[in-house]
Write a protein that holds these residues in place. Structure first.
Motif: not given
Length: 224
Positions: A156-158, A207-213
């Motif tokens: 959960d990015p938040e 958010e998906k891009t950040a999580a993949i990183a």
């Protein structure tokens, strides 16, 4: 004709992993909800690390200025401990300050009477008596005790309790009872996975891009 929907197979997202099952780890999944929750294979996971973050501000003893610190909020992932807000360039009805993190590093610079947005967020109001150089505030950031600390949940990015930091990908489907836990397995390091087969919880593209990183930082490379 009846339409049948095939569920995701265990490890269908996995392209390759390290020898000897080194990529895999046994985990405990948590469900804080009031109904059972099924985690699908390929769900991007995080670990619960802390409870909610909060902050309390105290003026330095001997401050010249009598301006007040407004309500302080804390960003996800901000370190706990004593932050310092220190006036560096006083001015009439204004002034500049720096914000120090608990380890002494600089979080940023700000202006009196202007909202500061960094690891912590606040507005330092001007008072009837102007601040002097060296005036400031201690801001103590604390984390509440975590329910389920060390257990896994969907990313959960938040969140601010650790769930904002990617920690792995669920190997196979697991159903977790309401307000309970269940055991499972996750890919937590050194693997290649299919991006299209990853399961998210209402993440937008950024958010998906950040999580993949974050996955890449674990050695888990997402391939299209």
């Amino acid at each position: 004709m009846t339409t049948l929907t095939e569920n995701r197979h265990d490890a269908a997202f996995l392209l390759s992993e390290a020898n000897g099952y080194r990529s895999r780890q046994s985990i405990t999944l948590r469900n804080g909800g009031v109904t059972a929750l099924t985690y699908k294979a390929g769900t991007v996971l995080a670990v619960i690390l802390t409870g909610a973050l909060s902050a309390a501000a105290t003026a330095f003893a001997g401050n010249t200025g009598n301006g007040a610190m407004g309500s302080v909020t804390v960003d996800a992932g901000a370190p706990t401990g004593t932050w310092k807000v220190i006036v560096t360039e006083p001015a009439s009805n204004a002034g500049n300050f720096i914000v120090e993190r608990p380890d002494g590093s600089i979080d940023g610079q700000g202006d009196v009477a202007v909202a500061y947005n960094g690891g912590i967020n606040f507005t330092l109001a001007d008072g009837a008596t102007d601040f002097a150089a060296g005036d400031g505030f201690d801001i103590v950031v604390t984390a509440a005790a975590a329910t389920g600390q060390g257990q896994y949940a969907i990313h959960d990015p938040e969140a601010t309790d650790g769930r904002q930091i990617v920690a792995g990908i669920l190997f196979g489907e697991v159903t977790v009872p309401a307000s309970g836990t269940a055991d499972g397995a996750a890919i937590v390091r050194d693997a290649e996975v299919r991006t299209a087969y990853l399961v998210w919880d209402d993440h937008d593209a950024g958010e998906k891009t950040a999580a993949i990183a974050q996955l890449a930082s674990l050695g888990i490379i997402a391939r299209s």
